[in-house]
Design a protein around this motif. Structure first.
Motif, mmCIF file in Angstrom:
data_model
loop_
_atom_site.group_PDB
_atom_site.id
_atom_site.type_symbol
_atom_site.label_atom_id
_atom_site.label_comp_id
_atom_site.label_asym_id
_atom_site.label_seq_id
_atom_site.Cartn_x
_atom_site.Cartn_y
_atom_site.Cartn_z
ATOM 1 N N PRO A 5 0.799 -1.390 -0.028
ATOM 2 C CA PRO A 5 -0.099 -0.097 -0.082
ATOM 3 C C PRO A 5 0.830 1.259 -0.077
ATOM 4 N N THR A 6 0.362 2.401 -0.696
ATOM 5 C CA THR A 6 1.249 3.560 -0.864
ATOM 6 C C THR A 6 1.489 4.037 0.290
ATOM 7 N N ALA A 7 0.780 3.925 1.461
ATOM 8 C CA ALA A 7 1.029 4.333 2.824
ATOM 9 C C ALA A 7 2.160 3.807 3.380
ATOM 10 N N ASP A 8 2.446 2.811 3.125
ATOM 11 C CA ASP A 8 3.915 1.804 3.595
ATOM 12 C C ASP A 8 5.092 2.289 2.651
ATOM 13 N N TRP A 9 4.974 2.810 1.779
ATOM 14 C CA TRP A 9 6.126 3.002 0.893
ATOM 15 C C TRP A 9 7.542 3.941 1.674
ATOM 16 N N LEU A 10 6.875 4.745 2.572
ATOM 17 C CA LEU A 10 8.048 5.305 3.351
ATOM 18 C C LEU A 10 8.567 4.817 4.562
ATOM 19 N N ARG A 11 8.157 3.456 4.862
ATOM 20 C CA ARG A 11 8.289 2.685 6.079
ATOM 21 C C ARG A 11 10.130 2.158 5.700
#
Length: 153
Positions: A5-11
């Motif tokens: 998910p896009t929201a997790d790309w910066l993890r």
């Protein structure tokens, strides 16, 4: 990343660069121990590998093999020369060019270095096929990133 998910790309755990950096640091730790007996650092070992493979080379060509600029390579060569493993000499053909040559001691060190790849391979826990496949994928990644960097500049 398309399944993430896009929201997790910066993890952090989603960053390939972090995984590669962590693996590189882990390799550095193992190489530090393995190369201690040879009296070499990992970057010095890479220089020696190129010279053992290709023989005498101009500094510029050595840098191309290692993907290092002369500002980074010069201090490495200076330390290897002080250790008696290489000699730097002005080229007779082009005095602007400096040739790097192995000394007898540098050539002899190759025999002792033969155990390094085996020890590193053992430390990975991978068989030779898996190591070859990983190296091939990393080479593909490097080529793709080099191309992307050229396109972006």
């Amino acid at each position: 990343m398309t399944t993430t998910p896009t929201a997790d790309w910066l993890r952090l755990d989603q960053q390939i660069c972090f995984s590669l950096n962590a693996a590189s640091r882990a390799f550095g730790g193992v190489y530090r121990v393995v190369l201690k007996d040879l009296g070499l650092t990992y970057p010095q070992y890479l220089v020696m590998l190129v010279l053992w493979e290709h023989g005498d080379l101009p500094v510029k060509k050595l840098g191309e093999h290692l993907r290092l600029d002369s500002g980074t390579l010069s201090p490495l060569l200076k330390r290897l020369e002080a250790a008696g493993l290489v000699r730097r000499e002005r080229s007779a053909r082009d005095e602007r060019s400096v040739e790097v040559r192995l000394t007898d001691e540098g050539t002899a060190l190759r025999e002792r270095a033969l155990q390094v790849p085996r020890r590193i391979a053992a430390a990975t826990g991978f068989d030779t096929d898996a190591i070859g496949e990983l190296r091939e994928r990393l080479d593909q990644l490097t080529a793709a990133l080099d191309t992307a960097a050229l396109e972006e500049s």
